[in-house]
Design a protein around this motif. Structure first.
Motif, PDB file in Angstrom:
ATOM      1  N   THR A 160       9.017   2.670 -29.264  1.00  0.00           N
ATOM      2  CA  THR A 160       7.860   3.273 -28.601  1.00  0.00           C
ATOM      3  C   THR A 160       8.186   3.510 -27.133  1.00  0.00           C
ATOM      4  O   THR A 160       8.666   2.602 -26.439  1.00  0.00           O
ATOM      5  CB  THR A 160       6.620   2.358 -28.701  1.00  0.00           C
ATOM      6  OG1 THR A 160       6.364   2.075 -30.085  1.00  0.00           O
ATOM      7  CG2 THR A 160       5.400   3.043 -28.090  1.00  0.00           C
ATOM      8  N   TRP A 161       7.961   4.739 -26.672  1.00  0.00           N
ATOM      9  CA  TRP A 161       8.164   5.061 -25.270  1.00  0.00           C
ATOM     10  C   TRP A 161       7.111   4.378 -24.397  1.00  0.00           C
ATOM     11  O   TRP A 161       6.078   3.921 -24.898  1.00  0.00           O
ATOM     12  CB  TRP A 161       8.083   6.574 -25.053  1.00  0.00           C
ATOM     13  CG  TRP A 161       9.238   7.346 -25.625  1.00  0.00           C
ATOM     14  CD1 TRP A 161       9.287   7.984 -26.828  1.00  0.00           C
ATOM     15  CD2 TRP A 161      10.516   7.559 -25.014  1.00  0.00           C
ATOM     16  NE1 TRP A 161      10.505   8.587 -27.019  1.00  0.00           N
ATOM     17  CE2 TRP A 161      11.284   8.343 -25.916  1.00  0.00           C
ATOM     18  CE3 TRP A 161      11.091   7.176 -23.803  1.00  0.00           C
ATOM     19  CZ2 TRP A 161      12.579   8.747 -25.641  1.00  0.00           C
ATOM     20  CZ3 TRP A 161      12.397   7.580 -23.527  1.00  0.00           C
ATOM     21  CH2 TRP A 161      13.121   8.343 -24.432  1.00  0.00           C
ATOM     22  N   GLY A 162       7.381   4.320 -23.123  1.00  0.00           N
ATOM     23  CA  GLY A 162       6.447   3.681 -22.200  1.00  0.00           C
ATOM     24  C   GLY A 162       5.083   4.316 -22.191  1.00  0.00           C
ATOM     25  O   GLY A 162       4.066   3.652 -21.884  1.00  0.00           O
ATOM     26  N   ASP A 163       4.998   5.622 -22.543  1.00  0.00           N
ATOM     27  CA  ASP A 163       3.684   6.293 -22.564  1.00  0.00           C
ATOM     28  C   ASP A 163       2.973   6.144 -23.899  1.00  0.00           C
ATOM     29  O   ASP A 163       1.916   6.740 -24.116  1.00  0.00           O
ATOM     30  CB  ASP A 163       3.860   7.781 -22.223  1.00  0.00           C
ATOM     31  CG  ASP A 163       4.715   8.530 -23.246  1.00  0.00           C
ATOM     32  OD1 ASP A 163       5.154   7.915 -24.246  1.00  0.00           O
ATOM     33  OD2 ASP A 163       4.951   9.730 -23.048  1.00  0.00           O
ATOM     34  N   SER A 222       4.127   7.085 -26.924  1.00  0.00           N
ATOM     35  CA  SER A 222       4.595   7.988 -27.978  1.00  0.00           C
ATOM     36  C   SER A 222       5.718   7.335 -28.781  1.00  0.00           C
ATOM     37  O   SER A 222       6.408   6.431 -28.302  1.00  0.00           O
ATOM     38  CB  SER A 222       5.061   9.320 -27.385  1.00  0.00           C
ATOM     39  OG  SER A 222       6.107   9.105 -26.460  1.00  0.00           O
ATOM     40  N   LYS A 223       5.898   7.827 -30.008  1.00  0.00           N
ATOM     41  CA  LYS A 223       6.861   7.220 -30.920  1.00  0.00           C
ATOM     42  C   LYS A 223       8.269   7.768 -30.695  1.00  0.00           C
ATOM     43  O   LYS A 223       8.449   8.912 -30.305  1.00  0.00           O
ATOM     44  CB  LYS A 223       6.443   7.470 -32.370  1.00  0.00           C
ATOM     45  CG  LYS A 223       5.147   6.792 -32.780  1.00  0.00           C
ATOM     46  CD  LYS A 223       4.831   7.048 -34.244  1.00  0.00           C
ATOM     47  CE  LYS A 223       4.507   8.521 -34.487  1.00  0.00           C
ATOM     48  NZ  LYS A 223       4.140   8.766 -35.910  1.00  0.00           N
ATOM     49  N   PHE A 224       9.246   6.917 -30.947  1.00  0.00           N
ATOM     50  CA  PHE A 224      10.654   7.313 -30.920  1.00  0.00           C
ATOM     51  C   PHE A 224      11.250   6.974 -32.274  1.00  0.00           C
ATOM     52  O   PHE A 224      11.127   5.847 -32.772  1.00  0.00           O
ATOM     53  CB  PHE A 224      11.415   6.576 -29.815  1.00  0.00           C
ATOM     54  CG  PHE A 224      12.911   6.784 -29.848  1.00  0.00           C
ATOM     55  CD1 PHE A 224      13.478   7.897 -29.262  1.00  0.00           C
ATOM     56  CD2 PHE A 224      13.749   5.859 -30.477  1.00  0.00           C
ATOM     57  CE1 PHE A 224      14.859   8.096 -29.292  1.00  0.00           C
ATOM     58  CE2 PHE A 224      15.123   6.047 -30.506  1.00  0.00           C
ATOM     59  CZ  PHE A 224      15.677   7.170 -29.907  1.00  0.00           C
ATOM     60  N   ASP A 228      20.897   6.782 -20.496  1.00  0.00           N
ATOM     61  CA  ASP A 228      20.747   6.252 -21.856  1.00  0.00           C
ATOM     62  C   ASP A 228      21.911   5.293 -22.080  1.00  0.00           C
ATOM     63  O   ASP A 228      23.076   5.699 -21.965  1.00  0.00           O
ATOM     64  CB  ASP A 228      20.823   7.355 -22.909  1.00  0.00           C
ATOM     65  CG  ASP A 228      19.661   8.334 -22.828  1.00  0.00           C
ATOM     66  OD1 ASP A 228      18.820   8.193 -21.937  1.00  0.00           O
ATOM     67  OD2 ASP A 228      19.630   9.270 -23.661  1.00  0.00           O
ATOM     68  N   LYS A 272      18.767   1.517 -24.446  1.00  0.00           N
ATOM     69  CA  LYS A 272      17.806   1.574 -23.348  1.00  0.00           C
ATOM     70  C   LYS A 272      17.860   2.947 -22.695  1.00  0.00           C
ATOM     71  O   LYS A 272      18.930   3.559 -22.560  1.00  0.00           O
ATOM     72  CB  LYS A 272      18.126   0.509 -22.299  1.00  0.00           C
ATOM     73  CG  LYS A 272      18.003  -0.925 -22.786  1.00  0.00           C
ATOM     74  CD  LYS A 272      18.403  -1.913 -21.689  1.00  0.00           C
ATOM     75  CE  LYS A 272      18.342  -3.354 -22.177  1.00  0.00           C
ATOM     76  NZ  LYS A 272      18.810  -4.314 -21.135  1.00  0.00           N
ATOM     77  N   TYR A 317      12.215   3.050 -19.687  1.00  0.00           N
ATOM     78  CA  TYR A 317      11.221   3.869 -20.374  1.00  0.00           C
ATOM     79  C   TYR A 317      11.175   3.585 -21.872  1.00  0.00           C
ATOM     80  O   TYR A 317      10.150   3.790 -22.512  1.00  0.00           O
ATOM     81  CB  TYR A 317      11.529   5.363 -20.166  1.00  0.00           C
ATOM     82  CG  TYR A 317      11.816   5.743 -18.742  1.00  0.00           C
ATOM     83  CD1 TYR A 317      10.999   5.312 -17.682  1.00  0.00           C
ATOM     84  CD2 TYR A 317      12.912   6.543 -18.428  1.00  0.00           C
ATOM     85  CE1 TYR A 317      11.277   5.669 -16.370  1.00  0.00           C
ATOM     86  CE2 TYR A 317      13.194   6.906 -17.117  1.00  0.00           C
ATOM     87  CZ  TYR A 317      12.375   6.461 -16.091  1.00  0.00           C
ATOM     88  OH  TYR A 317      12.652   6.807 -14.797  1.00  0.00           O
ATOM     89  N   LEU A 318      12.312   3.152 -22.422  1.00  0.00           N
ATOM     90  CA  LEU A 318      12.397   2.872 -23.858  1.00  0.00           C
ATOM     91  C   LEU A 318      13.443   1.795 -24.079  1.00  0.00           C
ATOM     92  O   LEU A 318      14.498   1.795 -23.443  1.00  0.00           O
ATOM     93  CB  LEU A 318      12.817   4.140 -24.631  1.00  0.00           C
ATOM     94  CG  LEU A 318      13.156   3.960 -26.122  1.00  0.00           C
ATOM     95  CD1 LEU A 318      11.886   3.653 -26.921  1.00  0.00           C
ATOM     96  CD2 LEU A 318      13.846   5.209 -26.682  1.00  0.00           C
ATOM     97  N   THR A 342      15.098  -0.307 -27.536  1.00  0.00           N
ATOM     98  CA  THR A 342      15.103  -0.535 -28.974  1.00  0.00           C
ATOM     99  C   THR A 342      16.535  -0.839 -29.413  1.00  0.00           C
ATOM    100  O   THR A 342      17.370  -1.204 -28.585  1.00  0.00           O
ATOM    101  CB  THR A 342      14.533   0.683 -29.733  1.00  0.00           C
ATOM    102  OG1 THR A 342      14.486   0.410 -31.143  1.00  0.00           O
ATOM    103  CG2 THR A 342      15.348   1.931 -29.487  1.00  0.00           C
TER     104      THR A 342
END
Length: 299
Positions: free
Chosen positions: A46-49, A51-53, A136, A149, A162-163, A165
């Motif tokens: 999940t992104w910081g805003d 939304s799904k990744f 990234d 990351k 920001y992300l 996983t």
């Protein structure tokens, strides 16, 4: 004096090997991707805003290892309801700048360009996103896992993430050939053919069951003969067991000395098929009528 000369030659050879290994390593600037090649990598988060990744990436070499190609699946609409082929990527070493550059072309018509930096087994992608510099990071955990990351990374420190996983390699089934089974009516005669003519090692059935004969082909691969009363069917040459050997001439002599007929693919008795790739083939039948191919393919 001769000993000194011999030692000098050995030292020179050793230095040559060391130098050659160093040069080879230097000539392979994309080697940091090696662990990713030939695998499918999957991640969700999940992104910081909010939304799904979700992403799946395949890595492969192209142009004789001069480039690395990536094909990525991800969400292909803004509503994040459709998942499909999203990105096509290229990684390439640029000798002029002595950097690894990358390009990511996405399904929306955009292109992201930046550079790749290897830090040990970690892989960092650095690029501009609007007015920001983004990194990234694929942080190596083991050969099937990377912490992933995305964020602002300055002087080795994450300023903002920001992300976060994990990418994990998708596990394949990793099949190995175990055995082939043939239903036979002449268990003794056919079994003796595979043992004595083709010289396969007979191995015991684990349950010592009646009506079975097992043979080891190579390693753990096996041939199982099962005695049953069956409806007769045509034993077509296209349905066959294939064994390979680098001693086809010896096999042919052995067959002839035992009065065993063999054929080429068209069916000419005593002839050998020369395949276009250089492999030679012969075909013969066991006492139950099953066809066996013997060829010279290398493994």
């Amino acid at each position: 004096m001769k000993n000194l000369q011999r030692k000098s030659v050995q030292l020179t050879a050793l230095l040559f090997l060391i130098t050659s290994s160093f040069i080879i390593a230097q000539d392979n600037p994309l080697s940091g991707f090696e662990n990713l090649i030939g695998k499918t990598w999957k991640a969700e988060g999940t992104w910081g805003d909010g939304s799904k990744f979700k992403q799946e990436i395949d890595f492969s070499y192209s142009l004789e290892g001069k480039t690395v190609i990536t094909e990525s699946k991800g969400f292909i609409n803004k509503e994040q309801t459709e998942f499909g082929h999203r990105n096509h990527g290229i990684r390439k070493y640029d000798a002029e700048s002595d950097t690894i550059q990358f390009w990511e072309f996405d399904v929306f018509g955009g292109v992201t360009k930046g550079k790749v930096v290897f830090k040990g087994k970690n892989i960092l992608y650095q690029y501009a996103y609007g007015d920001s510099q983004v990194t990234d990071a694929w942080e190596y955990v083991d050969d099937t896992t990377y912490n992933f990351k995305v964020g602002s990374y300055v002087d080795g420190v994450w300023q903002q993430i920001y992300l976060e996983t994990q990418f994990k390699a998708k596990e394949a089934f990793d099949f190995h050939f175990d055995h082939e089974s043939l239903v036979v009516t002449k268990l003794i005669e056919t079994g003796d053919f595979y043992r004595d003519i083709l010289q396969l090692k007979e191995i015991p059935h684990p349950d010592k069951a009646q009506g079975f004969r097992w043979f080891q082909v190579r390693g753990n691969s096996q041939l199982h003969l099962i005695k049953k009363d069956v409806i007769v069917f045509k034993k077509d040459k296209s349905i066959h067991l294939c064994l390979s050997t680098q001693n086809l001439e010896g096999i042919i002599e052995h067959l002839m000395s035992n009065n065993i007929d063999f054929y080429n693919w068209p069916g000419e008795k005593g002839s050998v098929t020369d395949r276009s790739d250089g492999v030679k083939q012969i075909y013969l039948q066991d006492p139950d009528g099953y066809w066996v191919e013997i060829n010279t393919a290398k493994h």
